[in-house]
Design a protein around this motif. Structure first.
Motif, PDB file in Angstrom:
ATOM      1  N   LYS A   1     -16.055  32.201  -7.515  1.00 53.07           N
ATOM      2  CA  LYS A   1     -15.684  33.283  -6.608  1.00 53.07           C
ATOM      3  C   LYS A   1     -14.169  33.477  -6.549  1.00 53.07           C
ATOM      4  N   THR A   2     -13.445  32.367  -6.324  1.00 54.97           N
ATOM      5  CA  THR A   2     -11.988  32.464  -6.252  1.00 54.97           C
ATOM      6  C   THR A   2     -11.400  32.910  -7.589  1.00 54.97           C
ATOM      7  N   THR A   3     -11.945  32.401  -8.677  1.00 54.80           N
ATOM      8  CA  THR A   3     -11.466  32.790 -10.008  1.00 54.80           C
ATOM      9  C   THR A   3     -11.634  34.286 -10.222  1.00 54.80           C
ATOM     10  N   LEU A   4     -12.767  34.829  -9.815  1.00 52.53           N
ATOM     11  CA  LEU A   4     -12.991  36.272  -9.947  1.00 52.53           C
ATOM     12  C   LEU A   4     -12.004  37.061  -9.098  1.00 52.53           C
ATOM     13  N   LEU A   5     -11.805  36.644  -7.853  1.00 54.01           N
ATOM     14  CA  LEU A   5     -10.891  37.368  -6.972  1.00 54.01           C
ATOM     15  C   LEU A   5      -9.462  37.334  -7.494  1.00 54.01           C
ATOM     16  N   ARG A   6      -9.027  36.205  -7.994  1.00 53.83           N
ATOM     17  CA  ARG A   6      -7.673  36.100  -8.551  1.00 53.83           C
ATOM     18  C   ARG A   6      -7.525  36.982  -9.788  1.00 53.83           C
ATOM     19  N   THR A   7      -8.589  37.105 -10.552  1.00 59.54           N
ATOM     20  CA  THR A   7      -8.544  37.976 -11.728  1.00 59.54           C
ATOM     21  C   THR A   7      -8.469  39.436 -11.302  1.00 59.54           C
ATOM     22  N   LEU A   8      -9.251  39.813 -10.299  1.00 55.77           N
ATOM     23  CA  LEU A   8      -9.198  41.186  -9.794  1.00 55.77           C
ATOM     24  C   LEU A   8      -7.794  41.530  -9.283  1.00 55.77           C
TER      25      LEU A   8
ATOM     26  N   THR B   1     -17.372  35.300   1.158  1.00 53.78           N
ATOM     27  CA  THR B   1     -17.591  34.716   2.478  1.00 53.78           C
ATOM     28  C   THR B   1     -19.059  34.376   2.666  1.00 53.78           C
ATOM     29  N   HIS B   2     -19.303  33.342   3.477  1.00 51.42           N
ATOM     30  CA  HIS B   2     -20.662  33.007   3.891  1.00 51.42           C
ATOM     31  C   HIS B   2     -20.880  33.383   5.356  1.00 51.42           C
ATOM     32  N   ILE B   3     -19.854  33.998   5.967  1.00 54.46           N
ATOM     33  CA  ILE B   3     -19.901  34.381   7.368  1.00 54.46           C
ATOM     34  C   ILE B   3     -20.314  35.849   7.493  1.00 54.46           C
ATOM     35  N   ASP B   4     -21.143  36.147   8.469  1.00 56.29           N
ATOM     36  CA  ASP B   4     -21.543  37.530   8.722  1.00 56.29           C
ATOM     37  C   ASP B   4     -20.414  38.266   9.430  1.00 56.29           C
ATOM     38  N   LEU B   5     -19.827  39.237   8.743  1.00 58.66           N
ATOM     39  CA  LEU B   5     -18.733  40.027   9.319  1.00 58.66           C
ATOM     40  C   LEU B   5     -19.241  41.321   9.953  1.00 58.66           C
ATOM     41  N   GLY B   6     -20.549  41.470  10.029  1.00 54.43           N
ATOM     42  CA  GLY B   6     -21.092  42.682  10.629  1.00 54.43           C
ATOM     43  C   GLY B   6     -20.916  43.902   9.753  1.00 54.43           C
ATOM     44  N   LEU B   7     -21.151  43.728   8.449  1.00 55.26           N
ATOM     45  CA  LEU B   7     -21.036  44.829   7.493  1.00 55.26           C
ATOM     46  C   LEU B   7     -22.422  45.086   6.896  1.00 55.26           C
ATOM     47  N   PRO B   8     -23.324  45.712   7.647  1.00 54.71           N
ATOM     48  CA  PRO B   8     -24.717  45.847   7.195  1.00 54.71           C
ATOM     49  C   PRO B   8     -24.887  46.646   5.915  1.00 54.71           C
ATOM     50  N   GLU B   9     -23.933  47.506   5.604  1.00 58.27           N
ATOM     51  CA  GLU B   9     -24.054  48.345   4.412  1.00 58.27           C
ATOM     52  C   GLU B   9     -23.432  47.698   3.173  1.00 58.27           C
TER      53      GLU B   9
ATOM     54  N   LEU C   1     -10.526  39.550  -0.630  1.00 57.30           N
ATOM     55  CA  LEU C   1     -10.427  38.527   0.402  1.00 57.30           C
ATOM     56  C   LEU C   1     -11.204  37.279   0.021  1.00 57.30           C
ATOM     57  N   ASP C   2     -10.528  36.138   0.047  1.00 55.79           N
ATOM     58  CA  ASP C   2     -11.148  34.859  -0.297  1.00 55.79           C
ATOM     59  C   ASP C   2     -11.333  34.028   0.968  1.00 55.79           C
ATOM     60  N   GLU C   3     -12.570  33.956   1.463  1.00 53.33           N
ATOM     61  CA  GLU C   3     -12.908  33.222   2.679  1.00 53.33           C
ATOM     62  C   GLU C   3     -11.923  33.549   3.807  1.00 53.33           C
ATOM     63  N   PRO C   4     -11.864  34.802   4.216  1.00 52.74           N
ATOM     64  CA  PRO C   4     -10.828  35.214   5.175  1.00 52.74           C
ATOM     65  C   PRO C   4     -10.985  34.642   6.573  1.00 52.74           C
TER      66      PRO C   4
END
Length: 207
Positions: free
Chosen positions: A41-48, A173-181, A140-143
């Motif tokens: 996950k972090t590797t992908l985000l850093r590449t993006l 993230t493994h946390i629910d940020l309330g983004l249902p869509e 965002l990486d585990e914000p």
């Protein structure tokens, strides 16, 4: 214009971690990355974010469109909360820090030096930097690390407002940020195939 990723391959330490990653995000949309620790996950985000080159494939988005937030908060310890945000606003050519102070509940701390903040307060300030970048794509990486429940909800509101304003987000993230869509992308299915080594080709001390 959104973010388009085509057949992306990512590496860490010279070894491929992910391959064949493809997705598209349009303005107003969010993508949540899932998968076990160490899946890339972090590797992908850093590449993006352009912090490391892709092993293959393509990342297509407007120039200077991505703002990246990782585990480090990127703060100047001796500067106050306001001064930190003013510094980053100047870097990105924006001016308004009041919205960030208000929405991340930092106004009462505006004059306090970053080195005197709690871990959660530092995290809120680090995330407030996103709001002064003026950039449409947040990576965002585990914000929510170090945030309490109330602050997680606060940041969820900030992300929803960003999306409602036409912004985009890619979030590990493994946390629910309330983004249902939000679309969910499990990176486990993109795990790269490790090279096959013959006897004597690899030093087992590095396993």
């Amino acid at each position: 214009m959104g973010l388009n990723v085509r057949d992306l391959a990512c590496a860490r330490g010279g070894l491929a971690m992910l391959e064949g990653v493809s997705f598209s995000i349009s303005p107003g949309a969010a993508l949540v990355l899932r998968g076990p620790n160490g899946c890339g996950k972090t590797t992908l985000l850093r590449t993006l974010a352009g912090l490391q080159p892709a092993f293959g494939g393509e990342v297509d988005c407007p120039p200077e469109a991505i703002a990246y937030a990782a585990h480090a908060d990127g703060l100047k310890a001796t500067l106050s909360v306001s001064e930190n945000l003013q510094f980053w606003a100047a870097i990105y050519g924006t001016r308004d820090i009041d919205t960030a102070l208000e929405q991340m509940n930092l106004r009462a701390l505006a004059g306090r030096a970053a080195q005197n903040l709690s871990a959660g307060q530092k995290r809120r300030l680090g995330l407030a930097r996103l709001m002064v970048t003026g950039r449409p794509i947040w990576v965002l990486d585990e914000p929510t690390v170090s945030l309490d429940v109330a602050s997680v909800a606060l940041f969820g509101d900030v992300v929803r407002h960003h999306l409602a304003s036409g912004g985009m987000a890619v979030i590990a993230t493994h946390i629910d940020l309330g983004l249902p869509e939000a679309e969910i992308l499990d990176l486990s299915r993109f795990k790269a195939r490790l090279p096959e080594f013959g006897v004597g080709d690899f030093n087992e001390a590095f396993l």
